[in-house]
Each structure stands twice: as structure tokens, then as C-alpha cells.
Design a protein around this motif. Structure first.
Motif, PDB file in Angstrom:
ATOM      1  N   PRO A   1       0.841  -1.195   0.000  1.00 40.20           N
ATOM      2  CA  PRO A   1       0.000   0.000   0.000  1.00 40.20           C
ATOM      3  C   PRO A   1       0.882   1.254   0.000  1.00 40.20           C
ATOM      4  O   PRO A   1       1.966   1.253   0.581  1.00 40.20           O
ATOM      5  N   VAL A   2       0.416   2.297  -0.669  1.00 46.46           N
ATOM      6  CA  VAL A   2       1.172   3.550  -0.771  1.00 46.46           C
ATOM      7  C   VAL A   2       0.228   4.715  -0.519  1.00 46.46           C
ATOM      8  O   VAL A   2      -0.861   4.770  -1.093  1.00 46.46           O
ATOM      9  N   ASP A   3       0.644   5.637   0.313  1.00 44.96           N
ATOM     10  CA  ASP A   3      -0.088   6.877   0.547  1.00 44.96           C
ATOM     11  C   ASP A   3       0.416   7.881  -0.497  1.00 44.96           C
ATOM     12  O   ASP A   3       1.338   8.643  -0.251  1.00 44.96           O
ATOM     13  N   ALA A   4      -0.162   7.834  -1.692  1.00 45.33           N
ATOM     14  CA  ALA A   4       0.351   8.577  -2.844  1.00 45.33           C
ATOM     15  C   ALA A   4      -0.193  10.002  -2.910  1.00 45.33           C
ATOM     16  O   ALA A   4      -1.324  10.269  -2.510  1.00 45.33           O
ATOM     17  N   ASP A   5       0.636  10.897  -3.424  1.00 48.15           N
ATOM     18  CA  ASP A   5       0.214  12.261  -3.714  1.00 48.15           C
ATOM     19  C   ASP A   5      -0.346  12.363  -5.128  1.00 48.15           C
ATOM     20  O   ASP A   5      -1.257  13.128  -5.395  1.00 48.15           O
ATOM     21  N   MET A   6       0.214  11.593  -6.064  1.00 44.50           N
ATOM     22  CA  MET A   6      -0.247  11.602  -7.446  1.00 44.50           C
ATOM     23  C   MET A   6      -1.393  10.600  -7.561  1.00 44.50           C
ATOM     24  O   MET A   6      -1.192   9.399  -7.538  1.00 44.50           O
ATOM     25  N   MET A   7      -2.584  11.127  -7.671  1.00 41.03           N
ATOM     26  CA  MET A   7      -3.774  10.283  -7.703  1.00 41.03           C
ATOM     27  C   MET A   7      -4.056   9.799  -9.126  1.00 41.03           C
ATOM     28  O   MET A   7      -3.763  10.485 -10.099  1.00 41.03           O
ATOM     29  N   ILE A   8      -4.624   8.628  -9.230  1.00 41.97           N
ATOM     30  CA  ILE A   8      -5.034   8.082 -10.522  1.00 41.97           C
ATOM     31  C   ILE A   8      -6.432   8.618 -10.804  1.00 41.97           C
ATOM     32  O   ILE A   8      -7.347   8.402 -10.008  1.00 41.97           O
ATOM     33  N   PRO A   9      -6.613   9.317 -11.909  1.00 41.45           N
ATOM     34  CA  PRO A   9      -7.927   9.875 -12.205  1.00 41.45           C
ATOM     35  C   PRO A   9      -8.982   8.785 -12.400  1.00 41.45           C
ATOM     36  O   PRO A   9      -8.679   7.694 -12.912  1.00 41.45           O
ATOM     37  N   GLU A  10     -10.195   9.078 -12.002  1.00 42.99           N
ATOM     38  CA  GLU A  10     -11.297   8.146 -12.216  1.00 42.99           C
ATOM     39  C   GLU A  10     -11.444   7.889 -13.707  1.00 42.99           C
ATOM     40  O   GLU A  10     -11.348   8.803 -14.528  1.00 42.99           O
ATOM     41  N   GLY A  11     -11.635   6.637 -14.071  1.00 41.15           N
ATOM     42  CA  GLY A  11     -11.783   6.272 -15.477  1.00 41.15           C
ATOM     43  C   GLY A  11     -10.473   6.160 -16.234  1.00 41.15           C
ATOM     44  O   GLY A  11     -10.479   6.033 -17.459  1.00 41.15           O
ATOM     45  N   ALA A  12      -9.342   6.204 -15.526  1.00 45.44           N
ATOM     46  CA  ALA A  12      -8.037   6.121 -16.195  1.00 45.44           C
ATOM     47  C   ALA A  12      -7.876   4.777 -16.894  1.00 45.44           C
ATOM     48  O   ALA A  12      -8.410   3.762 -16.459  1.00 45.44           O
ATOM     49  N   SER A  13      -7.148   4.812 -18.003  1.00 47.32           N
ATOM     50  CA  SER A  13      -6.799   3.578 -18.700  1.00 47.32           C
ATOM     51  C   SER A  13      -5.311   3.643 -19.027  1.00 47.32           C
ATOM     52  O   SER A  13      -4.744   4.725 -19.166  1.00 47.32           O
ATOM     53  N   PHE A  14      -4.711   2.481 -19.137  1.00 49.23           N
ATOM     54  CA  PHE A  14      -3.281   2.404 -19.399  1.00 49.23           C
ATOM     55  C   PHE A  14      -3.020   1.391 -20.497  1.00 49.23           C
ATOM     56  O   PHE A  14      -3.643   0.331 -20.540  1.00 49.23           O
ATOM     57  N   ALA A  15      -2.076   1.708 -21.379  1.00 43.94           N
ATOM     58  CA  ALA A  15      -1.551   0.778 -22.376  1.00 43.94           C
ATOM     59  C   ALA A  15      -0.036   0.884 -22.244  1.00 43.94           C
ATOM     60  O   ALA A  15       0.560   1.890 -22.612  1.00 43.94           O
TER      61      ALA A  15
END
Length: 181
Positions: free
Chosen positions: A49-63
Motif C-alpha cells: 500500500p502507498v499513501d500517494a500524492d499523485m492520484m489516478i484519475p477516475e476512469g483512467a486507462s493504461f496501455a
């Protein structure tokens, strides 16, 4: 009194009956004991687990494309293949839909042996598991030719490309980004 930070350590000064004592803490770093199975591929790609500052936006996709050229040691897993599993696990654990993750691993150099049915060893189950989760494993045809590995020698589901260079170029045209890890 503030506590200075030096080389990722916090130094605190405490006073006991007129005597000063220094305490050094390492902060909120997770050690190896903090890693555990992910929600998608439990057997591989442990995450913490990581307490991140850079949040992953809702609906993000990755390739994302991973690249491996180094053959794993006997009876060990290829680090890049486990990184692909970790990538899937950590993103699903943090709210990204599994269907929004496209991952490919381009294999060349000595790592060709990690995807050959005759020499894959410990990697065979990991590769089968990655393929079950729609990860593409693509072999450089030039490296395969160099190591005398044909298409029929590859583990089931592993693809053959003309070259690693070709595979990367085609994946980039399909909007994959190259992960440097």
C-alpha cells in the motif's frame, strides 16, 4: 523545535532530565514485510500500500509495454514478467478497472529462453497467468533466430514478431507507452 530530515531519515532531539538524546527514524517506508498478494494475480506481482500524492484519475486507462532482454537465473522468475503482474495488481488495487489495462511484454536477447517451452522453467506458469489476464508476450524474431528458437518452441500464447524493434514500433502506434522499469 522542528526535526530535520537527512537522507530520508528524521532526526529528533529528546531531553531527559537535562540530558539530550538523538532518535533517528526512517519515516513511513514499507519494508519487504509490507508486500502481499494483489487482487488480480495473487501468485505473482506482490504489492504494498502507498499513501500517494499523485492520484489516478477516475476512469483512467493504461496501455503499457515492458521490455526484457535478460534471461532469469535458473529456477527464478524473470523480473520484467513479475513487474507486468505487479503493474496490473497495483492499479486494480487502486481502482482501475482490469479491462482498462492493456499490457505487453516484448522479449528479446537471452530472455527468449524464458518463454521457450524447453527452457522457461519457473516462468511457464507466470506467463500462462499473464496471458489469462490479457497480457501480450511478444518475442523478437531476430533474437529467437539467433538462439535457434522457432514459433513452435514458444510457450502457448506467446507471439512472435519480426523483431523487438518492430514490436515496439507497432505497440507505440497502438498508443502503448514504454515503461522503463
Amino acid at each position: 523545535m522542528s526535526s530535520p530530515t537527512v537522507s530520508n531519515h528524521r532526526i529528533s532531539t529528546m531531553f531527559f532530565g537535562g540530558l539530550a538524546a538523538l532518535a533517528i527514524s526512517t519515516g513511513a517506508f514499507a519494508g519487504p514485510d509490507e508486500f502481499g498478494p494483489g487482487p488480480l494475480i495473487e501468485a505473482y506481482g506482490q504489492i504494498a500500500p502507498v499513501d500517494a500524492d499523485m492520484m489516478i484519475p477516475e476512469g483512467a486507462s493504461f496501455a503499457v509495454t515492458f521490455d526484457t532482454a535478460t534471461r532469469s537465473e535458473a529456477e527464478t522468475l524473470n523480473r520484467t514478467l513479475t513487474s507486468a503482474a505487479r503493474f496490473l495488481n497495483m492499479h486494480v488495487a487502486n481502482g482501475v478497472e482490469a479491462g482498462s489495462l492493456r499490457v505487453a511484454v516484448v522479449v528479446h536477447g537471452g530472455a527468449v529462453h524464458d518463454v521457450s517451452s524447453a527452457t522457461a522453467g519457473a516462468n511457464a506458469d507466470l506467463i500462462a497467468t499473464l496471458l489469462e489476464h490479457n497480457v501480450r508476450v511478444i518475442v523478437c524474431g531476430q533474437s529467437a533466430s539467433y538462439y535457434d528458437v522457432g514459433r513452435s518452441d514458444l510457450l502457448p500464447g506467446v507471439e512472435m514478431a519480426l523483431s523487438a524493434m518492430t514490436a515496439h514500433a507497432l505497440l507505440q502506434q497502438a498508443d502503448y507507452t514504454l515503461n522503463p522499469f
